[in-house]
Structures are given as C-alpha cells and as structure tokens.
Design a protein around this motif. Structure first.
Motif, short mmCIF file in Angstrom:
data_model
loop_
_atom_site.label_atom_id
_atom_site.label_comp_id
_atom_site.label_asym_id
_atom_site.label_seq_id
_atom_site.Cartn_x
_atom_site.Cartn_y
_atom_site.Cartn_z
N PRO A 29 0.81 -1.22 0.00
CA PRO A 29 0.00 0.00 0.00
C PRO A 29 0.85 1.27 0.00
N ARG A 30 1.98 1.22 0.65
CA ARG A 30 2.86 2.39 0.70
C ARG A 30 3.49 2.66 -0.66
N VAL A 31 3.88 1.59 -1.35
CA VAL A 31 4.44 1.74 -2.70
C VAL A 31 3.37 2.30 -3.63
N LYS A 32 2.15 1.78 -3.53
CA LYS A 32 1.06 2.29 -4.37
C LYS A 32 0.84 3.78 -4.11
N GLY A 33 0.81 4.18 -2.84
CA GLY A 33 0.63 5.59 -2.50
C GLY A 33 1.77 6.45 -3.04
N PHE A 34 2.98 5.95 -2.92
CA PHE A 34 4.15 6.65 -3.45
C PHE A 34 4.02 6.87 -4.96
N LEU A 35 3.58 5.83 -5.66
CA LEU A 35 3.45 5.92 -7.12
C LEU A 35 2.34 6.88 -7.51
N ILE A 36 1.23 6.87 -6.76
CA ILE A 36 0.14 7.81 -7.06
C ILE A 36 0.61 9.24 -6.83
N LYS A 37 1.34 9.46 -5.74
CA LYS A 37 1.87 10.81 -5.47
C LYS A 37 2.86 11.25 -6.54
N SER A 38 3.51 10.29 -7.17
CA SER A 38 4.47 10.65 -8.22
C SER A 38 3.79 10.82 -9.58
N GLY A 39 2.45 10.72 -9.61
CA GLY A 39 1.72 11.02 -10.83
C GLY A 39 1.12 9.84 -11.56
N ALA A 40 1.25 8.65 -11.03
CA ALA A 40 0.68 7.47 -11.70
C ALA A 40 -0.83 7.40 -11.45
N GLU A 41 -1.54 6.93 -12.44
CA GLU A 41 -2.97 6.66 -12.27
C GLU A 41 -3.11 5.54 -11.24
N PRO A 42 -4.19 5.54 -10.45
CA PRO A 42 -4.36 4.50 -9.43
C PRO A 42 -4.26 3.07 -9.95
N SER A 43 -4.84 2.80 -11.11
CA SER A 43 -4.77 1.43 -11.64
C SER A 43 -3.34 1.07 -12.07
N VAL A 44 -2.63 2.04 -12.63
CA VAL A 44 -1.23 1.81 -13.02
C VAL A 44 -0.39 1.63 -11.76
N ALA A 45 -0.65 2.45 -10.74
CA ALA A 45 0.08 2.35 -9.48
C ALA A 45 -0.14 0.99 -8.84
N GLU A 46 -1.36 0.50 -8.88
CA GLU A 46 -1.68 -0.82 -8.32
C GLU A 46 -0.89 -1.92 -9.05
N ASP A 47 -0.93 -1.90 -10.38
CA ASP A 47 -0.19 -2.90 -11.16
C ASP A 47 1.31 -2.80 -10.90
N CYS A 48 1.82 -1.58 -10.86
CA CYS A 48 3.24 -1.36 -10.64
C CYS A 48 3.64 -1.83 -9.24
N ALA A 49 2.82 -1.55 -8.24
CA ALA A 49 3.12 -2.00 -6.87
C ALA A 49 3.17 -3.52 -6.81
N GLN A 50 2.23 -4.17 -7.50
CA GLN A 50 2.24 -5.64 -7.55
C GLN A 50 3.54 -6.13 -8.18
N ASP A 51 3.93 -5.49 -9.27
CA ASP A 51 5.15 -5.87 -9.98
C ASP A 51 6.38 -5.66 -9.09
#
Length: 175
Positions: A29-51
């Motif tokens: 969840p922290r990685v996903k939040g970090f990615l969203i704050k860096s400008g990623a769309e939530p769905s992209v952030a979710e996929d990226c966090a999983q990766d």
C-alpha cells in the motif's frame, strides 16, 4: 516481531510465504501511495506496486543490508519501475507512426546517410564486446536498461555505465 531484514532473509533463504505476506501487507500500500503521489494513475500504481513486490520476492537474494534499508531498497525498485513505465509510455504506438513508403531522399543525402551508416558500423565494431552487446540490446533489441539487467544478471548501474561509455565513444567516432 521480526525486523524487515529478517523477513527478507526468510524470503531469500526459505522462500517463506508468511514473511512475504507480512512484507507485502506493509509495503504494497505504501508503494502504491508513493506511485500515485508521483503522478501514476491509481490502476497503473496498483499494477506497478504488484510488480515491485514480485521483484522483491524474486530478488530477495540481491538485498544488501550494508547498502540500504529494506524500505529504501523496495522504494528504489518502485522508483525504477515507474521510470521504466514512463519511458515505455513515451514510445509512439504503431498507429501513431507514419505508414507507407517514405519519400525518396535526394541522391546527395542518400550517399551521406550511407556513409554515416558505414561509419557507425565501424564505430560499433570497435567498441569493447561488453559495451557493444549492451548497445545492441538497448537500441536494436529495444530493451530497457532494467530488462537488460534482468536478462544479463548485471547490476542496473553497470548496465547504465557501460551504455553511457559506449555512447560517448560512438559520439567521438562519429564527429
């Protein structure tokens, strides 16, 4: 409660799923939040966090506590994955590319292009084999630095350094 380093070691040494589940529950969840704050769309952030978390599972053996904390290591993986995604998104899609035959170049320009191609071929052949192979993978194989690192097992920094040195040598050869 175990430290994050102990959890990584359990994953590395015993492929401990419970340790990974604890790490995942805390960091994903922290990685996903970090990615969203860096400008990623939530769905992209979710996929990226999983990766990113899959990379943590696969690469637990690469973690070095003397170089970084577990959190720093994981967020570095996330940052690099985000950069890879941004680079991929900037590549034109096939439908954005022009289709059909390209206009014929004037004979003078065609000859100049041919000479430059020959000069580049010679400059590539003159590179050390390790640098040439990486240039070929990156520019002819269209692989990202991360993909090359995964493929070769070399550290990402080594890949980037060798490519940068090779490009510098090619620039000098082409001048």
């Amino acid at each position: 409660m175990k430290t994050w380093i102990e959890e990584i070691h359990l994953i590395r040494d015993a492929r401990d799923r419970a340790a990974f589940a604890r790490l995942f529950a805390h960091f994903a969840p922290r990685v996903k939040g970090f990615l969203i704050k860096s400008g990623a769309e939530p769905s992209v952030a979710e996929d990226c966090a999983q990766d990113v978390m899959v990379s943590v599972w696969r690469k637990a053996h690469q973690f070095d506590a003397s170089r970084a904390s577990v959190a720093t290591w994981i967020f570095t993986i996330a940052r690099n994955r985000r950069i890879d995604l941004l680079r991929r998104d900037r590549r034109p899609e096939p439908e954005d590319l022009g289709w059909g035959p390209e206009p014929d170049l004037p004979q003078e320009a065609e000859l100049e292009l041919q000479q430059e191609s020959e000069q580049l071929g010679k400059a590539l052949a003159a590179l050390p084999a390790k640098q040439r192979e990486l240039i070929e993978k990156a520019y002819f194989g269209d692989l990202s630095h991360r993909e090359i690192a995964d493929m070769t097992g070399l550290p990402l920094g080594t890949i980037k350094s060798r490519i940068r040195l090779a490009l510098e040598k090619l620039r000098h050869a082409m001048d």
